[in-house]
Enzyme design. Structure first.
Site, PDB file in Angstrom:
ATOM      1  N   SER A  61      31.302  46.377 -39.995  1.00 52.10           N
ATOM      2  CA  SER A  61      32.442  45.552 -39.603  1.00 52.10           C
ATOM      3  C   SER A  61      32.910  44.711 -40.782  1.00 52.10           C
ATOM      4  O   SER A  61      32.239  44.628 -41.812  1.00 52.10           O
ATOM      5  CB  SER A  61      32.056  44.644 -38.431  1.00 52.10           C
ATOM      6  OG  SER A  61      31.377  43.485 -38.897  1.00 52.10           O
ATOM      7  N   CYS A  80      17.158  46.427 -32.379  1.00 52.21           N
ATOM      8  CA  CYS A  80      16.280  46.485 -31.227  1.00 52.21           C
ATOM      9  C   CYS A  80      16.365  45.201 -30.424  1.00 52.21           C
ATOM     10  O   CYS A  80      17.177  44.324 -30.699  1.00 52.21           O
ATOM     11  CB  CYS A  80      14.832  46.703 -31.688  1.00 52.21           C
ATOM     12  SG  CYS A  80      14.615  48.120 -32.780  1.00 52.21           S
ATOM     13  N   GLY A  94      16.572  44.192 -36.205  1.00 51.95           N
ATOM     14  CA  GLY A  94      17.468  44.073 -37.341  1.00 51.95           C
ATOM     15  C   GLY A  94      17.265  45.173 -38.365  1.00 51.95           C
ATOM     16  O   GLY A  94      16.693  46.229 -38.081  1.00 51.95           O
ATOM     17  N   GLU A  95      17.745  44.904 -39.566  1.00 50.93           N
ATOM     18  CA  GLU A  95      17.613  45.831 -40.695  1.00 50.93           C
ATOM     19  C   GLU A  95      17.379  45.038 -41.971  1.00 50.93           C
ATOM     20  O   GLU A  95      18.009  43.984 -42.179  1.00 50.93           O
ATOM     21  CB  GLU A  95      18.887  46.677 -40.874  1.00 50.93           C
ATOM     22  CG  GLU A  95      19.261  47.553 -39.696  1.00 50.93           C
ATOM     23  CD  GLU A  95      18.325  48.723 -39.476  1.00 50.93           C
ATOM     24  OE1 GLU A  95      17.543  49.037 -40.395  1.00 50.93           O
ATOM     25  OE2 GLU A  95      18.377  49.317 -38.386  1.00 50.93           O
ATOM     26  N   ARG A 138      13.328  49.712 -28.648  1.00 51.22           N
ATOM     27  CA  ARG A 138      13.769  50.278 -29.915  1.00 51.22           C
ATOM     28  C   ARG A 138      15.059  51.070 -29.824  1.00 51.22           C
ATOM     29  O   ARG A 138      15.222  51.901 -28.935  1.00 51.22           O
ATOM     30  CB  ARG A 138      12.675  51.189 -30.502  1.00 51.22           C
ATOM     31  CG  ARG A 138      13.018  51.614 -31.927  1.00 51.22           C
ATOM     32  CD  ARG A 138      12.007  52.523 -32.562  1.00 51.22           C
ATOM     33  NE  ARG A 138      12.313  52.707 -33.980  1.00 51.22           N
ATOM     34  CZ  ARG A 138      11.928  53.743 -34.708  1.00 51.22           C
ATOM     35  NH1 ARG A 138      11.198  54.699 -34.153  1.00 51.22           N
ATOM     36  NH2 ARG A 138      12.262  53.830 -35.980  1.00 51.22           N
ATOM     37  N   LEU A 139      15.962  50.770 -30.777  1.00 51.03           N
ATOM     38  CA  LEU A 139      17.111  51.615 -31.076  1.00 51.03           C
ATOM     39  C   LEU A 139      16.828  52.225 -32.446  1.00 51.03           C
ATOM     40  O   LEU A 139      16.819  51.519 -33.452  1.00 51.03           O
ATOM     41  CB  LEU A 139      18.408  50.807 -31.100  1.00 51.03           C
ATOM     42  CG  LEU A 139      19.681  51.557 -31.511  1.00 51.03           C
ATOM     43  CD1 LEU A 139      20.001  52.655 -30.508  1.00 51.03           C
ATOM     44  CD2 LEU A 139      20.857  50.600 -31.639  1.00 51.03           C
TER      45      LEU A 139
END
Length: 631
Positions: free
Chosen positions: A363, A2, A76-77, A50-51
């Site tokens: 990645s 986000c 983040g996560e 927000r994503l």
């Protein structure tokens, strides 16, 4: 993934205009296209874009704690949030969502700032604690997620995920930090120790900031550091097995998502290792994507296709022309600050391709820094062995004299370019490594600067912060110090900035499993010979992955994303190169000598020298200053 932004009044809790916070969030709408909201209270305002990745409908932000005593905005996560949730539940914590945001709030309420070492993830977040009237800002260990902040004339502190968010506030003064120009020309980016705008700061990686109404602005506090001071004692086979376990654990933990997930696949060691371990943990084909180039020598798509076939991935590849110079202005807007890593362009292209089919992509970033994968690491290791044979008092005049008389031959193969080697051996280990990382050498920078700028810069040199960082590193060898500098300085400033801005510009979440802190901490304790052996970097990782990947993937020469800027400046961008010396923004600063810039451009266009990287830096600087209205 986000975007966050906010305002906090340090002196007195003045009212915060929600529209102002909303405007800051709108400036970073690309980071969170799935929703937005703002929360305000006396003296504070928090905003969020927000994503949606996890708990798609159940974790809106800003988010209040269950008891309403704390409010969070988070980018983040947290990969271990389920384990933390279970632990916190034993202490009586109640949860109403299935996401990681609520777990951060509960962890804060249980442990306060000491919650940070318990979080395994990438993050930048702000928590306002209502009872104590404090604002807590924090950034993850490696700086995967960015966080800018600045103090304003009205006594407030503003913060945001990107500089764009701060620029949306009318009280932010747009004035160039002149020392940032020295930093930028040295590194090709403005490192986390500074910002292009005077007064704007970046919260350093692995640091937090606790603000309180009525108290002065504090200094950031480090909450984690990587140590190279100890060494593993185990057998090689046992260390190899443990490394493979940590690699698998890191990849698997980052595969949790409620949206389509895939991976970047270049065909190199790192991305191929991530894909191999994803395939091992997945019950369906891994979605992979790669970018190939029409130019021979730049294209790695055959290797990516080989790995995709080996693991039966759902592979999408696209050939693009490297001549995308018309996108320069798009890159400038993407990064805000001047950013001259030309691989940002193909990175952006592969993010665009990935976003067509997934919302999250893993990645391979981080392995080179953590496990000694760069060629410069081998040079540092070998040169330090030579430094150890001669005391500085003998070594410096001896190799300094050889360097002075040896001809400069940048065109020759590296073994014949002894001048730079002699210069390195005459220097300290730290100074030599800092110089090896410079995009524009000190002498070339000094030759471009005007007398006015040289007076303004004074005694400061861009290499100084890195040299000091290396000298203070918890390390045992020169290789340790080099990798420490890479992880603490180069990685957040260049690599992670590039991937964050390129991925978020298209609403894609990029995850870096090879930067799992448990994996990096393990790698930092490996003996030098298990990181570099002979001509092979990442030696133990390659050995561990040999059961999954063939030798022509593991041991072929390293190649990164390449953009043909040298050819551009001798062809379609020749006019741009000539125009740099006449650029209005640089001319207004008075910091460069236009005639010397013009000479550099003509020497490059005429094929007498390769000044492509320096010209690219100056072009991006001119365009960035113009866009930001800083000159």
């Amino acid at each position: 993934m986000c975007g966050i932004a906010g305002i906090f009044h340090l002196e007195t809790p003045k009212p915060v205009d929600p529209a102002r916070v909303e405007k800051m969030c709108d400036a970073i709408a690309h980071r969170g296209p799935d929703g937005s909201a703002v929360w305000t209270a006396p003296g504070v305002g928090l905003g969020h874009r927000r994503l949606s990745i996890i708990d798609l409908a159940g974790s809106p932000q800003p988010m209040a704690s269950t008891d309403g005593r704390a409010m969070l905005v988070f980018n983040g996560e947290i990969y271990n949030y389920r384990e933390l949730r279970a632990e916190l539940a034993t202490y009586g914590a109640m949860f109403h969502t299935d996401g990681d945001s609520e777990v951060i709030l509960a962890a804060w309420q249980k442990w306060g700032p000491d919650c940070l070492p318990r979080l395994n993830g990438m993050f930048a977040f702000a928590i306002y604690d209502l009872p104590s009237r404090q604002l807590f800002l924090a950034r993850d260990r490696f700086g995967v997620k960015p966080l800018f902040h600045a103090s304003l004339s009205d006594g407030s502190v503003i913060f945001g995920s990107e500089l764009k968010a701060l620029l949306a506030h009318p009280l932010l003064r747009r004035e160039v930090d002149p020392l940032a120009i020295e930093d930028y020309l040295a590194w090709g980016y403005v490192p986390d120790t500074r910002s292009i705008i005077k007064g704007v700061r970046k919260l350093p990686a692995a640091h937090s900031l606790l603000l309180a109404h009525g108290k002065p602005m504090p200094e950031p506090k480090r909450w984690w550091d990587i140590s190279f001071a100890d060494r593993h004692k185990g057998k090689e086979a046992d260390l190899e097995a443990e490394l493979l376990h940590l690699l698998g654990q890191a990849v698997t933990s980052r595969m949790a998502a409620d949206v389509p997930l895939g991976a970047f696949l270049s065909g190199g060691v790192d991305s191929s290792s991530v894909v191999a371990l994803m395939a091992q943990s997945s019950n369906q084909p891994v979605k992979t994507c790669s970018i190939g180039f029409d130019t021979k020598g730049l294209d790695e798509s055959d290797y990516a296709a080989q790995v995709a076939k080996r693991f039966a991935t759902d592979h999408r590849a696209r050939k693009v022309s490297p001549d995308d110079f018309e996108e320069i202005d798009t890159l400038v807007a993407m990064f805000d600050e001047p950013f001259a890593d030309a691989s940002a362009l193909p990175t952006w292209r592969v993010c665009q391709l990935a976003r067509e089919s997934v919302t999250v992509a893993l990645s391979g970033d981080g392995a080179d820094e953590a496990l000694g994968g760069y060629r410069r690491h081998r040079f540092q290791l070998n040169e330090d062995r030579l430094r150890g044979l001669l005391p500085q008092g003998i070594r410096s005049p001896l190799f300094g004299s050889l360097a002075a008389v040896w001809p400069k031959a940048d065109w020759a193969p590296r073994p014949l370019r002894a001048k730079s080697t002699f210069e390195s051996l005459a220097s300290s280990s730290e100074a030599a490594y800092a110089k090896s990382l410079c995009v524009m050498a000190p002498g070339l920078r000094d030759g471009l600067y005007s007398p006015d700028y040289l007076a303004l810069r004074g005694d400061y040199r861009a290499e100084q912060p890195m040299i000091e960082l290396m000298r203070g590193a918890p390390a045992r060898s020169g290789l340790d110090k080099a990798q420490y500098a890479d992880l603490a300085f180069w990685l957040p400033g260049d690599i992670l900035t590039k991937v964050d801005r390129a991925s978020m510009s298209v609403g894609l979440e990029a995850r870096e499993p090879l930067l799992d802190h448990r994996l990096v901490e393990f790698a930092a304790r490996l003996p030098d010979r298990m990181r570099i052996r002979g001509m092979d970097g990442k030696w133990l990782m390659k050995k561990a992955m040999s059961r999954h990947l063939p030798d022509d993937i593991l041991y072929r020469p390293k190649q990164g994303f390449v953009t043909p800027i040298a050819e551009w400046f001798r062809g379609p961008l020749a006019g741009e190169a000539r125009g740099i010396a006449k650029g209005a923004a640089l001319a207004r600063t008075g910091w460069m000598v236009p005639e010397r810039v013009a000479q550099m451009a003509e020497a490059h266009i005429g094929g007498r020298s390769d000044h492509s990287r320096a010209l690219w830096q100056l072009l991006m600087l001119e365009k960035s200053l113009t866009r930001l209205g800083l000159a």
